[in-house]
Structure formats: structure tokens, C-alpha cells
Scaffold this active site. Structure first.
Site, PDB file in Angstrom:
ATOM      1  N   GLN A   1      72.327 -57.793  64.122  1.00 22.20           N
ATOM      2  CA  GLN A   1      72.921 -57.431  65.405  1.00 22.20           C
ATOM      3  C   GLN A   1      71.824 -56.901  66.334  1.00 22.20           C
ATOM      4  O   GLN A   1      71.159 -55.933  65.995  1.00 22.20           O
ATOM      5  CB  GLN A   1      73.997 -56.372  65.131  1.00 22.20           C
TER       6      GLN A   1
ATOM      7  N   SER B   1      70.354 -52.599  70.484  1.00 20.06           N
ATOM      8  CA  SER B   1      69.516 -51.482  70.943  1.00 20.06           C
ATOM      9  C   SER B   1      68.161 -51.956  71.460  1.00 20.06           C
ATOM     10  O   SER B   1      67.617 -52.932  70.965  1.00 20.06           O
ATOM     11  CB  SER B   1      69.260 -50.505  69.801  1.00 20.06           C
TER      12      SER B   1
ATOM     13  N   SER C   1      68.451 -53.823  61.884  1.00 18.72           N
ATOM     14  CA  SER C   1      68.440 -53.843  60.413  1.00 18.72           C
ATOM     15  C   SER C   1      68.413 -55.287  59.949  1.00 18.72           C
ATOM     16  O   SER C   1      69.197 -56.101  60.426  1.00 18.72           O
ATOM     17  CB  SER C   1      69.691 -53.180  59.844  1.00 18.72           C
TER      18      SER C   1
ATOM     19  N   GLU D   1      81.961 -51.130  63.789  1.00 16.41           N
ATOM     20  CA  GLU D   1      80.845 -50.394  63.197  1.00 16.41           C
ATOM     21  C   GLU D   1      81.314 -49.185  62.410  1.00 16.41           C
ATOM     22  O   GLU D   1      80.850 -48.915  61.326  1.00 16.41           O
ATOM     23  CB  GLU D   1      79.854 -49.945  64.279  1.00 16.41           C
TER      24      GLU D   1
ATOM     25  N   GLU E   1      75.382 -36.422  69.089  1.00 21.54           N
ATOM     26  CA  GLU E   1      75.846 -36.111  70.447  1.00 21.54           C
ATOM     27  C   GLU E   1      76.821 -37.173  70.958  1.00 21.54           C
ATOM     28  O   GLU E   1      77.844 -36.847  71.567  1.00 21.54           O
ATOM     29  CB  GLU E   1      74.641 -35.990  71.390  1.00 21.54           C
TER      30      GLU E   1
END
Lengths: 410, 371
Positions: A130, A133, A165, A248, A378
Site C-alpha cells: 500500500q 504515506s 511495508s 486498517e 495523537e
């Protein structure tokens, strides 16, 4: 209240356990397998394992029959996962592909594409990654830069992804890119899938602070993707990504490392600060141990509540979202306390010298990553606050501004 | 896997929430809190008795409804949410549990039907001074017939009709059942952090009392009572902690600062998310405690300790951060935040405070590992 499976669930669990006993060794029995992680032999073993899983009907448990799945409710996935986790099963390389990429393909690809790709992924013949990012788009992934420009029947991609990954052993990937920099950032994105062997794709491992390399950077230089491999409509990439990311939270989980039981074990053998009694008799240590136990049990029992909801055919409550906050922070606390308990010797990370094969030292270096991967503490707290508690979203200064006009900093 | 309450239990919970929202509003709580002469809401107590809730887990042969402990758990949660100013927990979680565990047939027949009817208000008298009690430090004495000594504080001790008292008997410790309206008992109201529940200093001077359970086994029985109360109280605490979180969320949505809802600031969001996580950890541990309690499982002592430690933490966090989220308003008498802050502290220390329970937890964990 009870902790029993329904008769159907119990029968399924028996079948799952029998399959696992036949296929894999109990957890911890096969040290070589764990150490071979990412090696070629490991990958071959993983593919063979996935093939057996598919043949035995334990792959795609919740997927529709026409996708090669078993069309069972999610509780059966949980049950299989519980049994699988008791064994050294090399299932890792497929977690992202089958957990996130292929469900996205099933939702957005054409029938012909599904026919071509879903089966091989399910049988472990092809592995997916995937690509979301980027160096400048982590928590704010919709701010990504990687650009795709249309050229006839193809799109030309330039840019860089990060924290991917398994990119180095993946055959295919789903890729989120910017196709319209003049639109506000969420509206100029488009999703594609691509062959990871395409010319111009370069995979470089990331050297983590923990020493290992479980993730990659992926560079795109004039990579050409056929228009037919667009998932969803042009400019609709964010909505497609939300479908991927929804999967996810179900795909991540499990105990990440040493827990209260391990540090309790350690504390029996080490002295307390007074130098007299063993650490396990130290009141301050015992109070902390109680806290760790309560949190660890809290997480385990919360999963039972999730399982109960699934078992009744209900959507699991928001309690599913607290897991990683608890486990990642618990791991960091426990490993820190264990190292401090070892005093000066605690700095030794040599598995031959450090107590319990340096499990605390290793996990101490892994814990910071766990607090970030798959949503930082966060971001997860924002999710709890906004989606569970219903608090208002943050003020969006970038909502109506063209992407190209957004400030970027460094 | 069915790690949840049944539909019937959830219906009981909904009913309790509605009834208590009406009859135990914070106005009703304040009526007790602000009047030094009132130690509980007698009207609410009668209503709760009429609904059958006082007998919910008392067996039918003793005048109760004969439902289980899980029903008592859901009621406890709603009592906590509503800050009910009645001696519900003292009577049911401590006093009644002690009688059920250790009482003779005659004692059960004499006491339990009256508990179910609301005529007996019970309390559990353990503390005698600062610091956790132990068999070595107990000063109250019992000789099999008469009770002497001072218990302070006794939660709900000023409105109770009966008490179970922990006292020295010879070299050991026993439990004594005493009618507080009998001779030799004098009571003084004690000022506490939570005046929405009455507290007393009770002095026994040759007060007539009966032994509850075998002589010398009082400490062990009391530990078992405290385990059961720990689970039930955990639900009361979770009810309060959830109410605090909801109050804080509501305020954060409606209070504007810097021209935006304060709930849109991450400093507030993360605070409230932390409260949510703590409440869920407490809830999951308490569910396990409830299962262990309702099935008399061998896991009960450890599960009770985990329930209690998690619930104390969650309510403490929720009560203090609810005030913080309210800013200056939260520090005023008129805003309800302090009612929860007070009750959180009462429930955190009645039945043993966190340090004691963390130690119990670890001892029980060690025992489990050794087994």
C-alpha cells in the site's frame, strides 16, 4: 455472560486448530523462521502457507464466494486469527494486501481485474503493498505530493512514497497520487494500482532506529500506469483511500512484545533499589505492576467485547480503536522499567548477555515506532474524540485552498 | 463468546437510567449535599424499594427478586451516573453481601426481607482512624455478645438501621451484626468531602450484637465482602466516570473560545480521549469482575482487584479533567463538576484505597502464578 463459542463457532475453531496443528509449529518452537524474516526462504514458506490456507478455506473468510471467499461473518475471521496466533504462522507478508489492498480492489476494480488479481492474492501467489504515506504527508496523508499526469491512455507518475511495508517483495501495489494540484488537497487525488516491477519504480529499504529494515522508500521516476488501472474516478482518490484505511484498524492488533508477565518474571531475579530484597518485593514496583496488569487485561477484555459484538452480528463499537494506544504505550513503559531494573547492565542489548535474550532492550527500540505506525497516538486520539465522542473537527485552514497554494514548510 | 449483558439486563439499566434521571437529578443530589441535617433522600429510597431494586439480587426465599449479581451491576452503574444520594451501596454491596456470605439462616430470615423492602438500611463499619486497617491495628472489641469501640468514618452510618462491624474477638477478628437503634450505640455525623452521602462516627458501649459467621474468621469474610463490593462499586464508579466524560464533551461542544468550540482544540480532544480510554479499560475489567462474581469463579479475587484499581483510576481522571475542561466555571459551586469529584473520592477510599488494592492485586497474581 460466558466465554463460550456458539456451536457453529466451536466447530469452526476446531477445524481451524486442526489445520494449524497440521500446518505450523506452536509459537516459539521454530526460532529459525522468525530470524529468517524477510529472507527469501521465509517468503517461500509464507507463500506456501497462504496457499494451504486458501485450499483449506481459511483465506478470505469474510469475502463473498464469487471472490473466492467463505462469506462468513467477521467473528470467524477473529476465531481463525486467535488460533493462528498460537502458532508460528508466516502470515505477515499478506496482512496488508489481503487486509487492505484487495478489499479496495474488490470495491473499485472492474470484474475482469478482480478475476485476474483477487484469486492469486488469496492463494499467496502475488503479494500487494500500500503506497500512501510520503515524506511530507504522514498524519496528513491527503497532503501528498506524488504527481500523476495523463499522457494518452497512460498516467505518468513522479514522486516518492515512504514507510511502505513489504514493497521489496511485493508484486503489486495500490498507489494514491495527486492528479489535480489546482483543486483543494482532498479533491485532487486519484487511486491506481500498479505492477511494482514497472520501469522507474525503485525500492530502497529504510534503516530504522531499531536497527532493522521492515519498511521501504519507494521512488517513482516517469512510471507509466495504464488509465484502466485507475480505482474509482479521477479526483475521488480520497474516498477510495478511506475505504482502504477503514480496513486498517481491523488488520492491525495483537500483543506487540513483553508484557506484565515478562517483567514480573524479571523482577523475581533482580534486586530492588534497597539492595536487600528482590525487586518483586518492592512496593513502588508492585504498584506499577498492578497498573500494567490492569491495562493489559483491559485491552484483552476489550477485544472480548469486540468479539461479542461481532458474534452477535453487530458492528464492533469504538472500543476497537483504543488498542494500539494501550499496547504501544504499555510496551514503552514496561521495557523502560525493565531496563532501569537491570541498572547499568540494562544498556546491554546482546541477546547472549542480556536477561531474557534482550527482549526488553529490543522492544524498547521498537516501541517508538509502534506509537507512530498505522496512526500516531495523537491521530488515534483525534479519531476517538471526533468519531466516538462527536467533538468538532479541527479548523481546516486548507479546506478551500488549491493544493498548489498551500504552505508546505520543510 | 458473550461478554456483554443480556437484553433483559440492558432493559433494566435503561429503566434505571430514566427513573434516576427524574428522581435523582443533581438538584436532588444537592438537596442532600447542601443540607447538613439530611443524610439521604428518603423519597428516592422508598421509590427504589418499591421498584424492587433493593431485593434484586436477594434470593426469593428471603423476599428478594432472586435475579443475579449482573442485575445489581447494571443498577450500580446507574446509581453512580446519577450520584444517587441514598445508602444503596452500603446496604447492598457491603451489608447484604456480608449477611449473604456469612449469616445464619435465622439472620438471613430476619434481615434480608427487610432489606428488600427498604426497612433495613445497612452499613459496613471497618475504619477506626487514618490508614488502612489490619488485624493488628483493630481496637474495637467483641465478646460474642457485646461490642465496644469506635468506628470512624462509617459511610451511610448516620442513616443506617443496622451495621456489620469488624472487631477483635480474643486473639482473632470477627464480624458482628448490630442494631444501631439498640442500647449502647451512639452516633455523631462526620463532615466529609462528599456530604451527598451521610457519614458517622459510631461509638459502641457494650452494644448488643450477634456474631456474623464463625468466630475468628471475620477478617477473611470481610476480605471476601470487599472483593464483591469492589466489583459492584466499580460499576458505580464507571457510571460516574462516563457521566463526567459526557459532561465534558457536552461543554467542549458548546463553549467557544478564540472564536471556535473548545472541543475543536486537540489539547481538549486528547484529554477527553484519554478519559475515554481509561473508562473503557475500567469497563472491560469490571465486566470480567461481574462475570467472576456472578458465577462465583475462582478468578474473583484477582478480577475484583483489577476492577477496583481500573475504576478508581478512571473515575479520578474523569472527575478531575471534567473540572479542567470546564475551566473557571468548573470550579464554581453551581456547576455540577464538584459533585462527581467528591463522589469519586468517596468511592476511591471506601472499601480500601488504590495502594492497598494494587498490593492485593499483585499478591493474587503471584498466587495464581504459583498455582
Amino acid at each position: 455472560m460466558d466465554f463460550n463459542d456458539s456451536p457453529e463457532e466451536a466447530a469452526f475453531r476446531l477445524k481451524a486448530r486442526a489445520f494449524m496443528e497440521k500446518t505450523c509449529k506452536p509459537k516459539g518452537a521454530d526460532k529459525a523462521l522468525a530470524q529468517e524474516l524477510d529472507g527469501k526462504e521465509f517468503l517461500a514458506a509464507a507463500k506456501a502457507y497462504q496457499k494451504k490456507k486458501a485450499e483449506a478455506g481459511f483465506a478470505g473468510i469474510t469475502w463473498a464466494k464469487e471472490q473466492g471467499g467463505q462469506a462468513l461473518p467477521p467473528i470467524y475471521s477473529v476465531i481463525f486469527g486467535q488460533e493462528e496466533s498460537k502458532f508460528d504462522a508466516p502470515a505477515g507478508p499478506f496482512a496488508i494486501g489481503l487486509g487492505m489492498c484487495i478489499p479496495t480492489m474488490i470495491a473499485f476494480a472492474t470484474d475482469a481485474q478482480k478475476k485476474r488479481y483477487v484469486g492469486p492474492a488469496l492463494r499467496g501467489e502475488e503479494i500487494w503493498c500500500q503506497l500512501f504515506s510520503e515524506p511530507a504527508a504522514g498524519s496528513d496523508v491527503a497532503g501528498l505530493k506524488t504527481r500523476a499526469v495523463r499522457d494518452g491512455d497512460e498516467w505518468v507518475v513522479n514522486g516518492q512514497k515512504v514507510w511502505t511495508s513489504g514493497a521489496h517483495y511485493s508484486d503489486y501495489g495500490i498507489l494514491l497520487v495527486r492528479t489535480n494540484p489546482d483543486a483543494p488537497k482532498h479533491k485532487g487525488l486519484t487511486m491506481f494500482f500498479l505492477d511494482m516491477k514497472s520501469p522507474g519504480v525503485e525500492v530502497r529499504p529504510i534503516h530504522q532506529m531499531s536497527g532493522g529494515s521492515n519498511f521501504n522508500e519507494v521512488y517513482f521516476t516517469d512510471v507509466r500506469i495504464p488509465h484502466s488501472q485507475m480505482l474509482g474516478a479521477e479526483g475521488q482518490g480520497w474516498n477510495v483511500a478511506l475505504v482502504t484505511l477503514m480496513n486498517e484498524r481491523l488488520a492491525v492488533g495483537g500483543s506487540p512484545g513483553p508484557d506484565y508477565a515478562e517483567i514480573m518474571d524479571l523482577a523475581r531475579r533482580l534486586p530492588a533499589a534497597d539492595g536487600q530484597s528482590p525487586l518483586i518485593k518492592d512496593q513502588a514496583f508492585r504498584a506499577k505492576l498492578a497498573d500494567w496488569y490492569v491495562k493489559s487485561e483491559g485491552y484483552k477484555l476489550t477485544k472480548f467485547r469486540t468479539q461479542t459484538a461481532l458474534s452477535k452480528g453487530e458492528t464492533p463499537g469504538p472500543e476497537a480503536s483504543i488498542g494500539k494506544i494501550l499496547t504501544a504505550n504499555g510496551l514503552q513503559d514496561i521495557t523502560n522499567a525493565a531496563i532501569e531494573a537491570e541498572d547499568h547492565y540494562g544498556i546491554i542489548s546482546d541477546t547472549a548477555l542480556a536477561p531474557m535474550e534482550a527482549v526488553f532492550q529490543q522492544s524498547y527500540m521498537w516501541a517508538p515506532g509502534l506509537r507512530i505506525a498505522g496512526g500516531t497516538d495523537e491521530i488515534l486520539k483525534n479519531i476517538i474524540a471526533e468519531r466516538v465522542l462527536g467533538l468538532p473537527g479541527d479548523v481546516r485552514v486548507d479546506k478551500d485552498v488549491a493544493y498548489k497554494d498551500l504552505p508546505t514548510g520543510r | 463468546m458473550n461478554f456483554d449483558f443480556s437484553d433483559d439486563q440492558k432493559m433494566l439499566k435503561d429503566q434505571a437510567r430514566k427513573v434516576l434521571a427524574d428522581k435523582s437529578s443533581t438538584k436532588a443530589v444537592r438537596a442532600v449535599l447542601e443540607d447538613a441535617g439530611t443524610s439521604f433522600d428518603a423519597g428516592l429510597w422508598s421509590a427504589v424499594a418499591e421498584l424492587g431494586w433493593l431485593g434484586v439480587s436477594i434470593p426469593e426465599e428471603y423476599g428478594g427478586l432472586g435475579l443475579g449479581k449482573l442485575e445489581l451491576c447494571v443498577l450500580a452503574e446507574e446509581m453512580g451516573r446519577a450520584l444517587a444520594p441514598i445508602p444503596f451501596s452500603s446496604t447492598l454491596f457491603y451489608f447484604t453481601e456480608a449477611v449473604l456470605l456469612a449469616g445464619s439462616e435465622a439472620q438471613k430470615q430476619a434481615v434480608l426481607p427487610n432489606v428488600a423492602a427498604g426497612a433495613v438500611i445497612g452499613c459496613f463499619a471497618v475504619s477506626e482512624g487514618p490508614g488502612a486497617p489490619s488485624p493488628a491495628t483493630l481496637r474495637c472489641t467483641f465478646d460474642g455478645a457485646a461490642l465496644n469501640g469506635v468506628k470512624i468514618p462509617v459511610t451511610d452510618g448516620d442513616c443506617a438501621t443496622h451495621a456489620v462491624v469488624l472487631a477483635k474477638e480474643g486473639a482473632g477478628v470477627s464480624l458482628a451484626l448490630v442494631d444501631l437503634n439498640g442500647p449502647g450505640v451512639s452516633r455523631k455525623t462526620v463532615k466529609t468531602l462528599d456530604p451527598s452521602r451521610g457519614h458517622a462516627e459510631i461509638t459502641f458501649t457494650n452494644a448488643k450484637a450477634e456474631r456474623l459467621g464463625p468466630a475468628g474468621e471475620g477478617w477473611d469474610i470481610a476480605e471476601r465482602v470487599l472483593d464483591r463490593a469492589a466489583v459492584l462499586t466499580a460499576f458505580e464508579q464507571i457510571g460516574g466516570a462516563d457521566a463526567c466524560l459526557e459532561m465534558a464533551v457536552d461543554y467542549a461542544k458548546n463553549r467557544y473560545a478564540f472564536s471556535r468550540q473548545i472541543g475543536s482544540f486537540q489539547a481538549i480532544k486528547h484529554k477527553l480521549a484519554d478519559m475515554y480510554v481509561a473508562n473503557q479499560v475500567a469497563r472491560s475489567n469490571a465486566y470480567f469482575g461481574a462475570w467472576a462474581l456472578s458465577t462465583e469463579a475462582a478468578e474473583l479475587p484477582l478480577a475484583a482487584a483489577a476492577s477496583r484499581v481500573a475504576a478508581i483510576d478512571a473515575y479520578h481522571l474523569a472527575a478531575k479533567e471534567n473540572i479542567q475542561a470546564h475551566g473557571g466555571m468548573g470550579f464554581t459551586w453551581d456547576v455540577d463538576c464538584h459533585l462527581f469529584y467528591r463522589r469519586a473520592k468517596l468511592l476511591a477510599v471506601q472499601g480500601g484505597a488504590a495502594p492497598v488494592w494494587k498490593e492485593k492485586l499483585v499478591q493474587r497474581l503471584e498466587r495464581r502464578n504459583a498455582a
